[in-house]
Design a protein around this motif. Structure first.
Motif, PDB file in Angstrom:
ATOM      1  N   LEU C 214       0.973  -1.202  -0.034  1.00 39.46           N
ATOM      2  CA  LEU C 214       0.063  -0.141  -0.048  1.00 39.46           C
ATOM      3  C   LEU C 214       0.827   1.172  -0.042  1.00 39.46           C
ATOM      4  O   LEU C 214       0.240   2.447   0.326  1.00 39.46           O
ATOM      5  N   THR C 215       2.112   0.970  -0.121  1.00 41.20           N
ATOM      6  CA  THR C 215       2.980   2.328  -0.024  1.00 41.20           C
ATOM      7  C   THR C 215       4.031   2.708  -1.257  1.00 41.20           C
ATOM      8  O   THR C 215       4.888   3.238  -1.112  1.00 41.20           O
ATOM      9  N   ALA C 216       3.381   1.672  -2.391  1.00 40.44           N
ATOM     10  CA  ALA C 216       4.583   1.953  -3.514  1.00 40.44           C
ATOM     11  C   ALA C 216       4.237   2.976  -4.414  1.00 40.44           C
ATOM     12  O   ALA C 216       5.074   3.436  -5.232  1.00 40.44           O
ATOM     13  N   GLY C 217       3.094   3.552  -4.503  1.00 39.98           N
ATOM     14  CA  GLY C 217       2.577   4.419  -5.192  1.00 39.98           C
ATOM     15  C   GLY C 217       2.357   4.001  -6.664  1.00 39.98           C
ATOM     16  O   GLY C 217       2.095   2.713  -7.027  1.00 39.98           O
ATOM     17  N   SER C 218       2.763   4.915  -7.685  1.00 37.13           N
ATOM     18  CA  SER C 218       2.450   4.526  -8.963  1.00 37.13           C
ATOM     19  C   SER C 218       3.160   3.629  -9.641  1.00 37.13           C
ATOM     20  O   SER C 218       2.743   3.053 -10.748  1.00 37.13           O
ATOM     21  N   TYR C 219       4.413   3.284  -9.186  1.00 38.14           N
ATOM     22  CA  TYR C 219       5.133   2.245  -9.857  1.00 38.14           C
ATOM     23  C   TYR C 219       5.431   1.232  -8.726  1.00 38.14           C
ATOM     24  O   TYR C 219       5.656   1.158  -7.475  1.00 38.14           O
ATOM     25  N   ASN C 220       5.287  -0.085  -9.532  1.00 32.40           N
ATOM     26  CA  ASN C 220       5.409  -1.055  -8.711  1.00 32.40           C
ATOM     27  C   ASN C 220       6.900  -1.480  -8.538  1.00 32.40           C
ATOM     28  O   ASN C 220       7.812  -1.443  -9.369  1.00 32.40           O
ATOM     29  N   THR C 221       7.246  -2.287  -7.302  1.00 30.65           N
ATOM     30  CA  THR C 221       8.353  -2.831  -7.271  1.00 30.65           C
ATOM     31  C   THR C 221       8.286  -4.428  -7.907  1.00 30.65           C
ATOM     32  O   THR C 221       7.114  -4.687  -8.125  1.00 30.65           O
ATOM     33  N   LEU C 222       9.294  -4.995  -7.866  1.00 25.41           N
ATOM     34  CA  LEU C 222       9.080  -6.366  -8.879  1.00 25.41           C
ATOM     35  C   LEU C 222       8.217  -7.299  -8.115  1.00 25.41           C
ATOM     36  O   LEU C 222       7.314  -7.715  -8.958  1.00 25.41           O
ATOM     37  N   PRO C 223       8.198  -7.580  -6.894  1.00 23.87           N
ATOM     38  CA  PRO C 223       6.969  -8.385  -6.315  1.00 23.87           C
ATOM     39  C   PRO C 223       5.694  -7.985  -6.594  1.00 23.87           C
ATOM     40  O   PRO C 223       5.049  -8.749  -7.064  1.00 23.87           O
ATOM     41  N   LEU C 224       5.487  -6.719  -6.440  1.00 25.07           N
ATOM     42  CA  LEU C 224       4.147  -6.247  -6.726  1.00 25.07           C
ATOM     43  C   LEU C 224       3.845  -6.202  -8.385  1.00 25.07           C
ATOM     44  O   LEU C 224       2.714  -6.600  -8.694  1.00 25.07           O
ATOM     45  N   GLU C 225       4.982  -6.124  -8.929  1.00 26.67           N
ATOM     46  CA  GLU C 225       4.829  -6.196 -10.337  1.00 26.67           C
ATOM     47  C   GLU C 225       4.446  -7.706 -10.789  1.00 26.67           C
ATOM     48  O   GLU C 225       3.372  -8.008 -11.623  1.00 26.67           O
ATOM     49  N   ILE C 226       4.885  -8.647 -10.220  1.00 24.65           N
ATOM     50  CA  ILE C 226       4.861  -9.871 -10.292  1.00 24.65           C
ATOM     51  C   ILE C 226       3.307 -10.472  -9.887  1.00 24.65           C
ATOM     52  O   ILE C 226       2.530 -10.882 -10.741  1.00 24.65           O
ATOM     53  N   PHE C 227       3.154  -9.834  -8.930  1.00 22.96           N
ATOM     54  CA  PHE C 227       1.600  -9.958  -8.371  1.00 22.96           C
ATOM     55  C   PHE C 227       0.584  -9.411  -9.265  1.00 22.96           C
ATOM     56  O   PHE C 227      -0.308  -9.947  -9.596  1.00 22.96           O
ATOM     57  N   GLY C 228       1.003  -8.275  -9.793  1.00 24.24           N
ATOM     58  CA  GLY C 228      -0.126  -7.494 -10.854  1.00 24.24           C
ATOM     59  C   GLY C 228      -0.159  -8.358 -12.128  1.00 24.24           C
ATOM     60  O   GLY C 228      -1.109  -8.396 -12.611  1.00 24.24           O
ATOM     61  N   MET C 229       0.996  -8.789 -12.475  1.00 25.26           N
ATOM     62  CA  MET C 229       0.946  -9.596 -13.746  1.00 25.26           C
ATOM     63  C   MET C 229       0.066 -10.675 -13.729  1.00 25.26           C
ATOM     64  O   MET C 229      -0.339 -11.146 -14.564  1.00 25.26           O
ATOM     65  N   THR C 230      -0.226 -11.354 -12.494  1.00 26.96           N
ATOM     66  CA  THR C 230      -1.053 -12.521 -12.572  1.00 26.96           C
ATOM     67  C   THR C 230      -2.381 -12.199 -12.530  1.00 26.96           C
ATOM     68  O   THR C 230      -3.213 -13.052 -12.826  1.00 26.96           O
ATOM     69  N   THR C 231      -2.684 -10.817 -12.888  1.00 26.44           N
ATOM     70  CA  THR C 231      -3.947 -10.570 -13.174  1.00 26.44           C
ATOM     71  C   THR C 231      -4.319 -10.627 -14.797  1.00 26.44           C
ATOM     72  O   THR C 231      -5.405 -10.414 -15.423  1.00 26.44           O
ATOM     73  N   ASN C 232      -3.321 -11.174 -15.553  1.00 27.87           N
ATOM     74  CA  ASN C 232      -3.432 -11.478 -16.928  1.00 27.87           C
ATOM     75  C   ASN C 232      -2.624 -12.891 -16.995  1.00 27.87           C
ATOM     76  O   ASN C 232      -2.516 -13.455 -15.974  1.00 27.87           O
ATOM     77  N   VAL C 233      -2.905 -13.478 -18.253  1.00 28.27           N
ATOM     78  CA  VAL C 233      -2.144 -14.648 -18.348  1.00 28.27           C
ATOM     79  C   VAL C 233      -0.575 -14.366 -17.940  1.00 28.27           C
ATOM     80  O   VAL C 233       0.060 -13.719 -18.443  1.00 28.27           O
TER      81      VAL C 233
END
Ligand code: ATP
Ligand code: ATP
Ligand code: MG
Ligand code: MG
Lengths: 285, 324, 277, 390, 324
Positions: C214-233
């Motif tokens: 909840l503290t990363a703001g506009s841009y993701n760090t790697l773990p968040l990015e990977i987590f975000g990526m799981t919202t697509n294939v």
């Protein structure tokens, strides 16, 4: 004069730590406590002083069930990590002879942690799943006929992931304490006729207690605060307090999340306070 | 008083990788005596002791105790007990529980083992502190507890690895007389490792001087002092001068050297006051360093300072020829 | 060579199993990163190829792995440096037993044991209420520090508990100022432990999820990015990333050990006759 | 300031936050669009609490219902949207055709307009001020593994069929999951809802009771929260029947694993997403954002998304960016005349195959309900937590 | 040879909370001499030394060096240098860099400071090992480096806190003569803390005996030995017996006690061989323990064992009355 100097210098040196903790620990905690008394609408929070959040929290059977589940996870994980961590640390401390080898083995243990936890959790599915490596192997060995369903999306898999993640937090402090046990004590025990097992129980275990306590603090708090592992590994089918909070946050119910958080924090602090009675962390490092 | 038991080393050898720490020792220790194992750092004293105790594997040879080869037995079944350098008292157990530890391991019940522990604490005069933890004891008190713990197993041989080195000099002298007294009372063999020759002389019935993994000389303390066999022994036990004679090397005791008008000319290089006597070191023209131990009164009758020219003499009869 | 007791082999086997267990997911990841182009994140394997390793270096359908990686790396390094500096300073401060040190110590312990999501929530709320902008390099950075600093501090305690004070006195005796003492004596002596603190700080930051959520703001760090990526294939490309990370870590550690070994050799040569007075 | 220096930050779930879109924006419009993909919880979070962290929010309509009142988004002037007239009726009147029935739940048109700029409540009918510009939408149903089930599935009720014990799954996003549950309970004939999209507490309790029992009987293998999880569950055979999104089914299929998007007699549960503008946008950035919206509706994105199995809000314009074969297969429900590939080149269907569920009209015309935020949302959420913890 | 500087303690007191570690010391040290500060553990020796060095604040009183009150100056400006018990050599620096450390702190350039370091390494005969790290040196070598490092600052007073206790006895004796030699060459004051009375006697021009935070006696080594002022001093420096006479207490040196046919009857309790002599401890009928140091030859002429009855006698003229 010198005395004052010492304090001033000490404050100066401690200031960065103090500031970080003030801004990112104390202030957030205060904020959480305050917000836990606020009210929330569907989309926003508004300042108030009401006990609704707590009333609901303590009035709901879910709360008790989930706190219980959380403690259960914490306890079982603790027991498993303790046994595994103790054994591993014991091996490292007493059977690996050179410091270089100990460091190397320890580093080998840390490498998996450089791969993002999310990736690792995803990869448990092909490992433990119905058609995963584990089941396939067991079937090909003829150990089982049907795939084991409980390998994945169960309490088993949650605990497995916890143990996987947190055992190292147990190994490190126990290893640290063990390294400080005078090897002569073990010889003295042998000299006095103690078997290997007796030495373990009567000498090593009591002397390793502080390390165990510190490891326990790590593991218990990590497990109690977790929400992502439980969600992933139980296939969202189990809940712990962390998940309650994260669900609330997801639904913008900050006050309710804050109230749960306050209770969780209190619980954790009580557990830790009890543990700290048994060990003086600063002295044991 | 018990009778002593025979302890014998037969071709005892210890290797660590390529290093030979102990080379082919053969020795029979006088039963029931106080034996000091003396030698410079790294000569293999501890290794020898630890092999006897069973804390180190024997590379070759064997250890025979009371007629039985014990070299493959576990420590507790050898009839030996060890007292460790820093005592290795269990810090989490009270004094009494420390002493009773081995009985507890054997499964004896509480009253019995406490009774026996109390007996031994009585012996070392520590009954009044039986409930303390080791950290609450002074060095000397800790040592006594360690002794009691080692003795509770009724060993035939007590092994002590530098038991006095952790104590301050004052206490060291007190504790060594206690050790000696206890050994005499118990009548068992004490095998005591040290690198202090004064300690060895003061305590030992028998001295075993080791150097470079082998025994250089062994025998009653007085014999070793009176007749060092090698130059190394002579130098190591101190108080001796080694001088080169045309016929070979010989030793002469420092207290046999006098400063007189006749004799070998030499220059004083150091003067050390020792209370009852003064140690004067002088270098002869041939470059040999000679130590003379002069009674205080005699020295201050005509005091010398470094740089002074003196003449050293000794009675030819007090020359002792080195055999090796 | 000395005989090993039987317990050694039993324990070594146990330890081996433990390591195997730790590497279980890594092995799965390793195998699956060689999926064929049509393969997914799970078994069965759909052919064998290096496709996903190549793919890793191209743009993904969703998200920006390398951007996130760069941010995580930058954040990890920031956290690492800050952790080392602040922990050392605090470690020095605590040795002075200044007034209020106990309080600060308990705050640090609290920081260690407080569930991560609370920090995330609290920091998010504060920034929100104060109208501050959330960014991985400010709020995210601060939140991660609440996790790495206590660890650093505990390690510093361990270090300074074993640190011989007479080194500092010797330095002062030799005319070094306080700062010179720290710079020329204390820091070099504790340097090996600082490497440990740094490594710890980086690892904890690099893999941090909950505190950054909840503290990363506009841009993701790697773990968040990977987590975000799981919202697509999600493709085995993340496995390829994992495999590369592991290989890379092995290389670093091998280099480290090699360095130690070489240094040991050199020292041994220089000091081969040490101990002879 | 030049257009090429403008940077707009967009966030949303990975479903539509595609890098290809950003690349195309740069190419066509000249400014930079930064895409951040988040999980669905974070999307809500971000939209509601961190208005500074984005310029464009790509969210779902039910999320809009929660987020709009925070004032973090600004309404869009319909008159500045070129293709407004071509937007399908669902997003304007709620009706696909004149004679369609309005489905239950948080239908997009109910939260699509506000009476005037700055208002925090929604308008009952079309106005000049739109909250979100509809982007993609679809109708969800059960996905099944025909190879592992081997019989026709016709009703939502099958989800709780004990035959699939330990092999079923639903979504763990309460606003969506509750609607799936409602579809099932209704199909089973256990509950008659007044309005599935706005349940009473009794209805919520009854629904949860049925599912809690099923859960405790081990009906579910897992719940899923992200697109990817649903794909992995299905592809790995952990689950053979679950509520699923159409492109997820496509993704399973593209791995060579048979998977069917199963039309059911009770109809579909539908969802829609749209993009909203941050309150803080103004000046050139705001203009750029309008350019972006108009570009979005002008067809390229629509075609791109349609070829993944979603529907575009302005199908007409998308048609120009699709081949006849593609348009026929994806939109009209016709037999493919050649290979059907995804925008990234994966083969999704062979010639002669027909899309599950048929044409756009058949699918979107049979929507029974939308993902919903109910009046009793807070109560429902608590019940949902209980269900998870049970 | 430099001239010595005056070092004076004036009402020097040190408190740690409620404990008084050093109480009101007043003493002027003989300039340019080797001073040993002797006393039992915890008597305040280290505290005194560390106050002089500037590593501990003075609670009360002052330290005057060469006419200047230095008690509030930082360590490096006092004109003192300290050699630490474990030498405290910087483990990350080579021998040369260790010695050159203070020059580096002063900002001297590399060639200059290396040249000076080499000079000092020459002095302690360590030039050949200048590139080693401390861990690669033996104890004795480390000590010499520590000495060189301390001396590089050209101190007026060198302070040594138990500099020999980390060495084995053999080395200890060698190093102490080196220390003494160096002091004589440099001509500065060495203030050496020890709790070994033999060490103090051997080294010191002046001995200061401390007990319980105060100075019990100070003076030339021989005077203290010959005329201990208090019972404590007599017992602590060893080799003395304290006997109660009707007129008060008196001491008699152990080597003045003989075993004879007449004299005080006593029972032998311990016999310790010391090489040149034998220490016989006997208890008189009144319970007093008396130590007799008998020359070896005399003793073995008629050997005694514990338990034997003997008669102890001494020359009345050798009795020394205790003044306090
Ligand atoms: N565990 C070991 N591994 C390798 N070498 C060893 C080991 N223990 C001792 N040594 C070597 O064996 C030799 C003898 O060592 P030992 O400890 O027996 O000597 P010591 O006489 O007790 O010396 P000290 O007086 O210093 O205690 C030394 O060279 C030592 O370096
Ligand atoms: N930092 C301290 N805090 C509190 N008390 C101290 C401290 N340092 C020393 N003391 C106390 O002051 C007294 C004198 O200590 P000091 O170290 O000067 O003795 P010492 O003569 O050097 O003893 P030793 O021979 O054991 O080194 C002792 O009672 C000791 O416990
Ligand atoms: Mg040894
Ligand atoms: Mg001291």
């Amino acid at each position: 004069m010198r005395l004052k100097n010492r304090h001033v210098l000490g404050w100066l040196e401690a200031a960065p730590l103090a500031l970080v903790l003030l801004a990112f620990l104390i202030a957030p905690i205060v904020m959480i406590v305050i917000v836990s008394f606020w009210g929330a609408t569907e989309f926003s929070i508004y300042p108030a002083f009401q006990f609704d959040n707590y009333e609901f929290l303590f009035g709901s059977p879910v709360t008790y069930r989930v706190f219980w589940a959380t403690l259960k996870y914490a306890f079982i994980t603790w027991a498993l990590t303790l046994v595994i961590g103790f054994t591993a640390a014991y091996f490292l401390a007493f059977h690996v002879r050179s410091l270089g080898m100990q460091v190397a083995l320890f580093l080998v243990c840390t490498i998996p942690f450089w791969t993002s936890n999310i990736i690792r959790m995803i990869s448990w599915i092909p490992f433990l799943g119905r058609n995963g490596i584990a089941n396939q192997t067991l079937i090909s060995w003829g150990v089982i006929d049907e795939p084991l369903e409980w390998l994945l999306y169960s309490d088993f898999s949650v605990l497995l992931a916890f143990v996987h993640l947190y055992t190292l937090f147990m190994v490190v402090p126990i290893f640290n304490t063990m390294m400080r046990i005078d090897k002569a004590l073990l010889e003295a025990a042998r000299d006095n006729g103690a078997s290997g097992f007796q030495t373990l129980v009567h000498v090593i275990l009591p002397l390793t207690k502080p390390g165990i306590m510190i490891g326990t603090i790590f593991v218990v708090t990590l497990v109690m605060g977790d929400f992502i592992t439980v969600r992933f590994m139980s296939g969202s089918q189990s809940a712990n307090v962390g998940r309650l909070i994260s669900n609330d946050i997801a639904l913008l119910q900050y006050p309710s999340a804050a109230a749960t958080a306050v209770v969780l924090l209190a619980t954790v602090m009580i557990v830790i306070a009890i543990l700290l009675r048994f060990v003086n962390i600063r002295k044991e490092l | 008083m018990r009778t002593g038991y025979d302890l014998e080393l037969v071709h005892l050898t210890k290797r660590y990788g390529d290093t030979v720490a102990v080379r082919d020792l053969n020795h029979v220790f006088t039963p029931g005596s106080y034996v000091c194992l003396l030698g410079p750092s790294g000569c293999g004293k501890s290794s020898t002791l630890r092999m006897i105790a069973g804390h180190e594997d024997v590379s070759e040879g064997s250890i025979v105790l009371d007629g039985q080869d014990v070299s493959t037995l576990p420590p507790a079944q050898r009839g030996t007990a060890m007292m460790f350098q820093n005592y290795a008292l269990f810090p989490h157990l009270s004094v009494r529980d420390n002493v009773a530890f081995s009985l507890r391991m054997k499964g004896e019940d509480k009253t019995k083992r406490h009774a026996r522990a109390n007996e031994l604490l009585e012996l070392v005069d520590m009954t009044h502190l039986a409930d303390r933890l080791p950290a609450q004891l002074s060095g000397g008190q800790q040592q006594r507890v360690a002794l009691a713990r080692a003795l509770v197993t009724q060993p035939k041989v007590l092994l002590l690895d530098e038991p006095l080195s952790a104590l301050d000099p004052f206490l060291r002298i007190r504790m060594r007389s206690e050790l000696k007294k206890l050994q005499r009372e118990l009548g068992i063999t004490f095998l005591h490792v040290t690198h202090g020759q004064d300690e060895a002389l003061a305590l030992a019935d028998e001295i075993v001087v080791m150097n470079d993994a082998v025994i250089e000389q062994a025998g009653p303390a007085r014999d070793v002092w009176a007749a060092p066999r090698t130059e190394f022994v002579a130098r190591f036990i101190g108080g001796h001068n080694v001088i080169a004679l045309p016929s070979g090397k010989a030793t002469v005791r420092a207290d046999a050297v006098t400063l007189s008008d006749a004799g070998t000319p030499a220059t004083v290089t150091a003067v050390e006051y020792q209370g009852a006597s003064v140690a004067v070191t002088a270098t002869t023209e041939s470059g040999e360093e000679i130590l003379a131990l002069i009674p205080e009164a005699a020295f201050f009758g005509s005091p010398k300072s470094p740089g002074d020219a003196v003449r050293l003499s000794w009675d030819e009869g007090r020359l002792h020829r080195l055999t090796a | 060579m000395e005989r090993r007791p039987r317990s050694f082999y039993v324990l070594a086997a146990f330890f081996g199993l433990f390591v195997l267990f730790l590497y279980g997911p890594i092995l799965t990841i390793g195998i699956l990163s060689f999926q064929g182009p049509q393969g997914g994140l799970t078994f069965p394997m759909n052919g064998v190829s290096l496709h996903w390793f190549r793919d890793l270096f191209e743009q993904q359908a969703v998200g920006d792995i390398w951007g996130a990686f760069r941010r995580s790396l930058a954040l990890g390094l920031m956290v690492m440096v800050t952790t080392v500096v602040v922990s050392v300073m605090a470690g020095l401060a605590f040795r002075k037993r200044f007034a209020g040190s106990a309080l600060l110590f308990y705050a640090a312990i609290t920081s260690l044991v407080i569930p991560s999501i609370l920090i995330s929530l609290g920091v998010g709320l504060i920034f929100n209420q104060l109208g501050l902008k959330i960014h991985w390099a400010t709020s995210g950075f601060g939140s991660q520090l609440t996790w790495t600093l206590p660890f650093g501090l505990l390690i510093m305690f361990a270090v300074f508990n074993r640190f011989d004070k007479s080194y500092e006195e010797a330095a002062r005796d030799q005319g070094a100022t306080s700062w010179q003492t720290i710079r020329h004596v204390v820091l070099p002596i504790i340097a090996p432990s600082l490497i440990g603190v740094a490594l710890f700080g980086f690892t904890l930051s690099y893999d941090e999820f909950a505190r950054t959520l909840l503290t990363a703001g506009s841009y993701n760090t790697l773990p968040l990015e990977i987590f975000g990526m799981t919202t697509n294939v999600t493709t085995p490309v993340i496995y390829a990333l994992g495999t590369l990370t592991t290989l890379f870590s092995f290389a670093i550690i091998a280099a480290f050990l090699l360095g130690l070994w070489i240094m040991g050799k050199r020292r041994a040569r220089l000091g081969s006759d040490a101990g002879k007075a | 300031q030049e257009t090429k220096d403008i940077v707009l930050r967009q966030f949303g779930t990975g479903v539509s936050n595609l890098n290809d879109v950003a690349n195309k924006v740069k190419e066509d419009l000249g400014f930079t669009l930064e895409m951040t993909a988040l999980d669905s919880d974070s999307v809500t979070q971000r939209a509601a609490t961190q208005p500074d962290s984005f310029d464009i929010a790509d969210i779902e309509y039910w999320i809009c219902k929660k987020v709009w009142p925070t004032g973090n988004l600004q309404a869009m002037d319909v008159s500045r949207i070129a293709n407004y007239d071509k937007i399908v009726g669902i997003f304007k009147s709620g009706k696909l055709n004149e004679d369609s029935e309005i489905a239950q739940g948080t239908a997009p048109h109910t939260v699509g307009f506000i009476p005037e700029p700055g208002a925090t409540t929604f308008a009952d009918e079309q106005t000049n001020w739109m909250t979100l510009i509809p982007t993609i939408y679809n109708a969800d149903t059960l996905g099944i593994r025909p190879d592992l089930i081997n019989r026709p599935i016709e009703s939502w009720a099958e989800l709780l069929n004990p035959e699939f014990q330990g092999k079923a799954s639903i979504l763990d996003i309460s606003s969506i999951g509750i609607m799936d549950m409602a579809m099932v309970c209704e199909a089973m004939g256990e509950i008659q809802y007044g309005d599935k999209g706005n349940m009473t507490r009794e209805e919520i309790d009854a629904t949860m009771a049925i599912f809690t029992e099923a859960k405790q009987n081990g009906q579910f293998r897992a719940f899923w929260k992200t697109f990817d999880e649903s794909v992995n569950l299905m592809a790995s055979g952990e689950v053979v029947i679950q509520s699923m999104w159409s492109p997820a089914i496509t993704a399973v299929k593209s791995r060579g694993i048979p998977c069917v998007y199963q039309p059911l007699k009770e109809g579909y549960r539908s969802w829609g997403g749209g993009i909203g503008l941050s309150q803080s946008l103004s000046g050139m950035e705001l203009d750029a954002a309008y350019d972006y919206i108009n570009w979005y509706l002008s067809g390229w994105v629509g075609g791109y998304l349609m070829r993944q199995g979603y529907y575009s809000a302005v199908p007409e314009t998308s048609k120009e960016f699709m081949s006849e074969n593609e348009w026929g297969y994806w939109f009209e429900g016709k037999e493919a005349t050649g290979e059907i590939t995804s925008p990234t080149g994966d083969v999704l269907a062979q010639a002669g195959e027909v899309r599950d569920g048929g044409s756009f009209e058949e699918r979107m015309g049979a929507v029974a309900c939308w993902n919903a935020v109910m009046d009793e949302n807070q109560y429902m959420v608590r019940k949902w937590n209980e269900f998870i913890a049970a």
